[in-house]
Structure formats: structure tokens, C-alpha cells
Design an enzyme around this catalytic site. Structure first.
Site, PDB file in Angstrom:
ATOM      1  N   GLY A 155      38.943  71.794  37.915  1.00 47.13           N
ATOM      2  CA  GLY A 155      39.559  71.528  39.201  1.00 47.13           C
ATOM      3  C   GLY A 155      41.052  71.684  39.179  1.00 47.13           C
ATOM      4  O   GLY A 155      41.726  71.286  40.141  1.00 47.13           O
ATOM      5  N   ASP A 156      41.602  72.249  38.113  1.00 48.55           N
ATOM      6  CA  ASP A 156      43.044  72.475  38.021  1.00 48.55           C
ATOM      7  C   ASP A 156      43.270  73.699  37.148  1.00 48.55           C
ATOM      8  O   ASP A 156      42.344  74.490  36.941  1.00 48.55           O
ATOM      9  CB  ASP A 156      43.741  71.223  37.468  1.00 48.55           C
TER      10      ASP A 156
END
Length: 487
Positions: free
Chosen positions: A293-294
Site C-alpha cells: 500500500g506504499d
């Protein structure tokens, strides 16, 4: 006996394709001819060929047809076989996925520490599901996960104790004060190996993500693996899942090799970076697949005045043959915490799909520090929103004591041999008015799928370009050449 004609007809795939095309119906032959003309019209020079696009772009598979197989793994100096080898079961471990093994792992590490100076030790984690809280590694040590071995992070926050903030950050990255320790932790270590037969370390981070989403997080979340002030570290041949926060975080380290890793987290999870080398020297990251997610990879070196005071740069960082996806961030990010400086970074053979950005330089007023001598070569993207992005203005500072006069210096960014298919937006290159980004050089860049009306957006940058499609912004048009790139 084979003739030249036999060899050419039997082993030349391009010639054979042309011959097959001649036997097809007229419309098919015309289509094939048009495609060949189009490919040659791209004017991509001999250093990069459209025929080297990975098969994964067309088939959904991940993998390069060709590419550099060089390795930086010799950053890690091989260690002799460990004198003492024990299983976690020797310390009372129970691999049923329910029983806490925190005490067993801690007892094991206390035992293993006895052999730091007398031949080293290895702890074997056999097949099973081994639930545990945080534990600290020791020097001259190997943690080995056998096939189907799974280490599970405890769901009790008390088993992730609070430790001091890192001096180059001044506080927890998410919350003031201290921070939760990582699941697997180490400080002042030498000659450590974390490896196995593709065993798994699962942080079970959902509990932590929900605290962040619900705005009830009290202290900064822990990493899956964090090593501090350590050297000669090898992490390889494992799967890491569901880290509460950044997954692998070497900080103030040197001679780190991270290779043949699979790192996965749900794509909507907050700040689950894959690998974040931070204020570290001689870091090799290669042959890894990451979904998070990053950022897949984020190179850092401290936060504002704390990073500047400590002045521990990240330098000699090599990233090769990394593949993955992140819908909100970038394949490789540099910053935004870069106040101790980042230099001499090589990124090669990067494949990114379905992501917000391919590569991103991130900094801000107040960061100070520098980003210099960054080389990015042979990058392939598919359905990436912004293939290349330089950004500023995050307005993200540790406290009110940050210095608005501390301007970062960004100079010497070399990006070459890039293909992006189904691009959503053109590059966005935003420098800082008081400190323009200089010597930005781009060569052999092909971005397909953009609407013809879209234009690069560039502010406060300068540099050059060559063989870039579509035409870049005016700030990069120096030395533009239609036929041959300057050396």
C-alpha cells in the site's frame, strides 16, 4: 550439413515471422507490415529495443525477456557454517498457530547469544505456525525457516513493546514519542542471516492498520524487520506478509543484501512499504517481488532538523530486477525523509504495473540534505498513472522546530531506457523555487497511451533530454537530438 540459408530460416525468428506473414491473407500481411514500420519509426536506438519489452506487458506475466544479471550480493561477506544449530522446539516452541511462542523465541535468542564469539549459531523454525511477539536477534546468527514454516506476529500490542524514537527522526514517524519495536529486531549486530526454504513471516498487521484507519493509534507502528547500527546482513529466500508498517527497515547499517524476497500486503493498507534502506551504506536489493500500500522501495535518511543533525546519508544503494505494484505510491521512491542526504543510487530493470508512479523523487522545504547522482535505467511500466514524478510541498514535519530556510539540493538525476504502456498522465516534475532541481537528464523515454493534448508539467528544474516521446517540457529540451543521443 547445414547451409547459411538453413540456419537463417531455422534460427532467425524475425525472418521466420516475415515469411509466415507473406503466407497470410493480404489484410494480415498489410497489418504486419504496418506494425514493423511503426516499430522502426519509434527511432529507439541500439541501447534499447522495443523487442526487449517484457512478455508480462502483453500476457499479464511478470518477467524480463532479457536484462542485466549482474549482482551486488557481494556486499554481504560470506560467513562460515554456524557451530551450534537448534530448533525452536528445543526451547518449548509449539507451532499450532495459537500458542504464544514469545518466551520460546526469547529463550532461544538468549541461548544463541552465548556463541556469538565461538562459532555462531542457527535457529531453525520447522514446518508449523509459530505465533510470537517481538524478539531480538544476536550477532553471528542465522534464523532459518524451513518449507511451510510460518512465524506469525502477535495480536497483543503489549508484545510489541515501546522503544525510543530514532535519533534521525526525533519522534515516532506517525505519532510523537516512542514507537513500537519491530517483530524481528536487532541493534549493533554483525554477520546476521535471515533466510530459509521460502518460509513465511506474517506480521498479521490488520490490527495495526485498523488503529491507523480509526485514528486511535497511540504510538508509531512497528516494522516486520528492523536492524539498527548493524553490518553484514543477508535477508533472502523468504516471503514477508502483512507488515504493520514499513516491512524491512535497515537504518544506520552497512553491507546489507536483500534478495529473492516476496513481500506482500493488501494494496489498500497504510504505509506498508516493502524495503526502506535508511541512512545506510552499501545496500543491495535485487530479484524481489513486492505488492504493498506504499512504495515498493523507499530510500530515506532522516527527517528535517533531526536528520540534518545526525548527517547519516544513504549512499551506494543498488536496486536491480524488482517487480511489483502499488496503487497509491511508487515503484522506487527517494525521500521524502532525506535530510541526511541520498547519493550514488543505481536502479536497474524495474517493472511496475497498476501503480500511482514508477519512480518518484520526494522532498520539501525544511528537509535540507541532498539527493545526488541517481541513475535509473531500464524501467518498464504498465498502467502507471504518472510514470516519472518529482514532488514537493508535503508540509510534513516532525514538530514546529523545523527550519523553513533548510532547502534540499537535488542534482544529477539520470533516467534512461524507459517504456510505459497505457500511461495515464505525463511526467510531473516539480522542483522548489528557492532550490531548483538541476542536471535532470532523460534519454530513450517512450510513454504510450497519453492523450495527444497532454503535456509534461515541469517547474523549477533544468537539464536535458534525448529520444524522449512525447516531447518533454522546454526545461529539458537542451541537447535534444532526433537521430543520435549525446554521450
Amino acid at each position: 550439413m547445414s547451409t547459411c540459408r538453413d540456419i537463417m530460416e531455422g534460427q532467425n525468428p524475425i525472418l521466420n515471422s516475415i515469411k509466415r506473414g507473406l503466407k497470410r491473407p493480404l489484410w494480415a500481411s498489410l497489418l504486419f507490415l504496418f506494425t514493423v514500420i511503426l516499430l522502426f519509426s519509434l527511432q529507439i536506438n541500439k541501447e534499447y529495443s522495443i523487442f526487449s519489452i517484457p512478455l508480462g506487458f502483453m500476457s499479464g506475466r511478470v518477467g524480463f525477456i532479457s536484462g542485466s544479471q549482474r549482482s551486488c550480493a557481494d556486499f554481504f561477506k560470506q560467513v562460515p557454517a554456524r557451530k551450534v544449530v537448534k530448533s525452536i522446539t528445543d526451547f518449548g516452541g509449539i507451532g499450532d498457530g495459537k500458542t504464544s511462542n514469545t518466551d520460546a523465541f526469547q529463550r532461544a535468542m538468549e541461548f544463541m547469544a552465548r556463541f556469538t564469539d565461538t562459532g555462531g549459531s542457527q535457529l531453525v523454525v520447522p514446518k508449523g505456525r509459530w505465533l510470537t511477539g517481538s524478539f531480538n536477534l544476536t550477532s553471528n546468527f542465522t534464523l532459518f525457516l524451513q518449507h511451510d514454516a510460518v512465524i506469525l506476529g502477535s495480536q497483543d500490542p503489549k508484545e510489541w513493546p515501546i522503544i525510543n524514537a530514532l535519533p534521525s527522526y526525533g519522534r515516532g514517524r506517525e505519532r510523537p514519542g516512542g514507537r513500537h519495536i519491530s517483530l524481528i529486531h536487532g541493534n549493533d549486530l554483525t554477520n546476521v542471516v535471515i533466510t530459509g526454504e521460502n518460509g513465511t513471516i506474517d506480521g498479521q498487521g490488520k490490527m495495526w492498520w485498523e488503529l491507523w484507519w480509526n485514528r486511535t493509534l497511540v504510538h508509531t507502528r512497528g516494522h516486520l524487520v528492523e536492524l539498527i547500527n548493524s553490518q553484514n546482513i543477508l535477508i533472502q529466500n523468504l516471503t514477508f506478509l502483512n507488515s504493520p508498517f514499513w516491512t524491512i527497515h535497515p537504518i544506520y547499517c552497512r553491507n546489507i543484501v536483500i534478495r529473492n524476497m516476496t513481500i506482500l500486503a493488501p494494496l489498500d493498507t497504510p504505509n506498508t512499504d516493502g524495503i526502506d534502506p535508511d541512512s545506510s551504506l552499501n545496500v543491495c536489493i535485487e530479484d524481489c517481488y513486492i505488492e504493498s500500500g506504499d512504495d515498493l522501495i523507499a530510500v530515506k535518511s532522516g527527517w528535517d532538523q533531526y536528520g540534518m543533525k545526525m548527517a547519516r546519508p544513504s549512499t551506494n544503494i543498488i536496486v536491480r530486477r524488482v517487480k511489483g505494484t502499488t496503487p497509491t505510491c511508487s515503484g522506487v521512491g527517494i525521500g521524502s525523509e532525506m535530510s541526511g542526504g541520498v547519493s550514488n543510487v543505481i536502479i536497474e530493470d524495474l517493472y511496475v504495473k497498476d501503480s500511482a508512479a514508477g519512480v518518484r523523487i520526494k522532498t520539501d522545504i525544511g528537509r535540507g540534505g541532498y539527493i545526488a547522482n541517481i541513475t535509473i535505467n531500464n524501467m518498464r511500466m504498465e498502467r502507471v498513472k504518472v510514470p516519472i514524478r518529482f514532488s514537493r510541498g508535503a508540509n510534513d514535519h516532525p514538530d514546529k522546530r523545523w527550519d523553513p530556510k533548510a532547502l534540499p539540493k537535488v542534482r544529477g538525476i539520470h533516467i534512461s531506457n524507459v517504456v510505459s504502456l497505457d500511461s495515464k498522465r505525463p511526467p510531473l516534475l516539480e522542483g522548489i523555487e528557492e532550490a531548483p532541481f538541476e542536471e535532470i537528464h532523460m534519454k530513450n523515454i517512450s510513454l504510450f497511451g497519453l492523450d495527444p493534448s497532454m503535456r509534461w508539467k515541469c517547474e523549477f528544474i533544468s537539464g536535458s533530454s534525448c529520444s524522449v516521446f512525447p516531447t518533454p517540457c522546454s526545461q529539458l529540451l537542451k541537447n535534444e537530438s532526433t537521430f543520435q543521443c549525446p554521450n
